[in-house]
Motif scaffolding. Structure first.
Motif, PDB file in Angstrom:
ATOM      1  N   GLY A  94       0.814  -1.213   0.000  1.00  0.00           N
ATOM      2  CA  GLY A  94       0.000   0.000   0.000  1.00  0.00           C
ATOM      3  C   GLY A  94       0.839   1.250   0.000  1.00  0.00           C
ATOM      4  N   PHE A  95       1.891   1.250   0.791  1.00  0.00           N
ATOM      5  CA  PHE A  95       2.795   2.402   0.840  1.00  0.00           C
ATOM      6  C   PHE A  95       3.423   2.641  -0.529  1.00  0.00           C
ATOM      7  CE2 PHE A  95       7.197   3.942   1.447  1.00  0.00           C
ATOM      8  CZ  PHE A  95       6.954   5.153   2.083  1.00  0.00           C
ATOM      9  N   ALA A  96       3.917   1.589  -1.170  1.00  0.00           N
ATOM     10  CA  ALA A  96       4.571   1.737  -2.476  1.00  0.00           C
ATOM     11  C   ALA A  96       3.600   2.298  -3.509  1.00  0.00           C
ATOM     12  CB  ALA A  96       5.134   0.391  -2.937  1.00  0.00           C
ATOM     13  N   ARG A  97       2.397   1.767  -3.544  1.00  0.00           N
ATOM     14  CA  ARG A  97       1.418   2.224  -4.528  1.00  0.00           C
ATOM     15  C   ARG A  97       0.980   3.669  -4.262  1.00  0.00           C
ATOM     16  NH1 ARG A  97      -1.546  -3.521  -3.800  1.00  0.00           N
ATOM     17  NH2 ARG A  97      -0.713  -4.611  -5.639  1.00  0.00           N
ATOM     18  N   ALA A 149      -5.861   2.351   2.425  1.00  0.00           N
ATOM     19  CA  ALA A 149      -6.437   1.343   3.321  1.00  0.00           C
ATOM     20  C   ALA A 149      -5.381   0.806   4.276  1.00  0.00           C
ATOM     21  CB  ALA A 149      -7.051   0.206   2.501  1.00  0.00           C
ATOM     22  N   TRP A 150      -4.139   0.750   3.813  1.00  0.00           N
ATOM     23  CA  TRP A 150      -3.050   0.228   4.646  1.00  0.00           C
ATOM     24  C   TRP A 150      -2.806   1.099   5.875  1.00  0.00           C
ATOM     25  CZ3 TRP A 150       1.367   3.174   5.530  1.00  0.00           C
ATOM     26  CH2 TRP A 150       1.508   4.316   4.726  1.00  0.00           C
ATOM     27  N   MET A 151      -3.235   2.362   5.819  1.00  0.00           N
ATOM     28  CA  MET A 151      -2.987   3.310   6.895  1.00  0.00           C
ATOM     29  C   MET A 151      -4.215   3.502   7.768  1.00  0.00           C
ATOM     30  SD  MET A 151      -1.091   6.972   6.303  1.00  0.00           S
ATOM     31  CE  MET A 151      -0.970   8.173   7.641  1.00  0.00           C
ATOM     32  N   LEU A 156       6.655   3.376   9.012  1.00  0.00           N
ATOM     33  CA  LEU A 156       7.686   2.967   9.961  1.00  0.00           C
ATOM     34  C   LEU A 156       7.095   2.318  11.204  1.00  0.00           C
ATOM     35  CD1 LEU A 156      10.087   6.036   9.647  1.00  0.00           C
ATOM     36  CD2 LEU A 156      10.563   3.683   8.936  1.00  0.00           C
ATOM     37  N   LYS A 157       5.851   2.653  11.540  1.00  0.00           N
ATOM     38  CA  LYS A 157       5.182   2.031  12.686  1.00  0.00           C
ATOM     39  C   LYS A 157       4.582   0.676  12.321  1.00  0.00           C
ATOM     40  CE  LYS A 157       3.856   6.478  14.750  1.00  0.00           C
ATOM     41  NZ  LYS A 157       2.715   7.372  15.109  1.00  0.00           N
ATOM     42  N   LEU A 158       4.378   0.444  11.025  1.00  0.00           N
ATOM     43  CA  LEU A 158       3.668  -0.753  10.584  1.00  0.00           C
ATOM     44  C   LEU A 158       4.576  -1.804   9.973  1.00  0.00           C
ATOM     45  CD1 LEU A 158       0.636   1.027   8.858  1.00  0.00           C
ATOM     46  CD2 LEU A 158       0.605  -0.184  11.046  1.00  0.00           C
TER      47      LEU A 158
END
Length: 217
Positions: free
Chosen positions: A49-52, A114-116, A174-176
């Protein structure tokens, strides 16, 4: 959006060799660290999710920087836009490379951000409305149509907020995640964009202006 993707180097730029060295090091480090992770992230993972989402986020920063680069005669500001264009274009390539390496599609089925969820943002279908710091269509229209110092101030305000969003997304990652190459990139984004936020705040002050209200908590 201006389809011209050439990057015209500003006069007396301090950046070209430095940026090339930094990006080469980041790519090499990311590749080496990736080899140490045996299991690739899943399609619904924070890393994917972060990369996208960060790729989409970076794309808008590059778009705004091209607008300002082509309009402003101010050399320090043009150097900043050149830095953002080169650095964030290269980082987008790294994000896309990760997804390919992990065997994942460039876009996923889950909503943007959604990942966040649970870390300051929910999941909705509108990336521009959800991703922190993203400029809206009306703001981009104002940026394209403004001229002179008014345009410079608007760019610096929008890009400062945009960088704050990038910092917020990277801090959440960084928290995930403790996946080495992704966490390393997130930490680099936090540090680099925090430095540029300070630079842009100084540039705004020189123009008798202030940043927009901060979105960082």
């Amino acid at each position: 959006m201006d389809m011209d993707t050439s990057v015209e180097r500003p006069a007396r730029s301090r950046l070209p060799l430095l940026i090339l060295a930094i990006l080469t090091s980041v790519v090499a480090a990311a590749s080496l660290l990736a080899l140490g992770n045996s299991q690739p992230p899943s399609d619904s993972s924070p890393e994917a999710g972060f990369a996208r989402d960060m790729a989409v986020h970076h794309a808008q920063a590059v778009e705004m920087s091209f607008i300002m680069r082509d309009a402003s005669p101010d050399e320090p500001l043009r150097v900043l836009t050149y830095d953002i264009i080169v650095t964030q274009t290269a980082q987008r390539g790294i994000f896309m490379g990760w997804l390919q390496q992990w065997g994942l599609n460039q876009s996923g089925e889950r909503p943007a951000m959604a990942w966040m969820a649970g870390h300051g943002h929910g999941a909705t279908a509108s990336a521009s409305a959800t991703m922190p710091g993203m400029a809206g269509e009306e703001e981009l229209k104002r940026l394209r149509e403004a001229t002179g110092e008014e345009q410079e101030i608007l760019f610096l305000q929008l890009m400062t907020r945009h960088h704050e969003g990038g910092v917020q997304m990277s801090q959440a990652l960084l928290k995930l995640s403790d996946r080495d190459e992704v966490a390393s990139m997130a930490g680099h984004i936090v540090n680099a964009q925090a430095g540029e936020i300070k630079l842009m705040t100084d540039m705004l002050r020189q123009r008798g202006a202030q940043p927009l209200p901060s979105i960082l908590k």
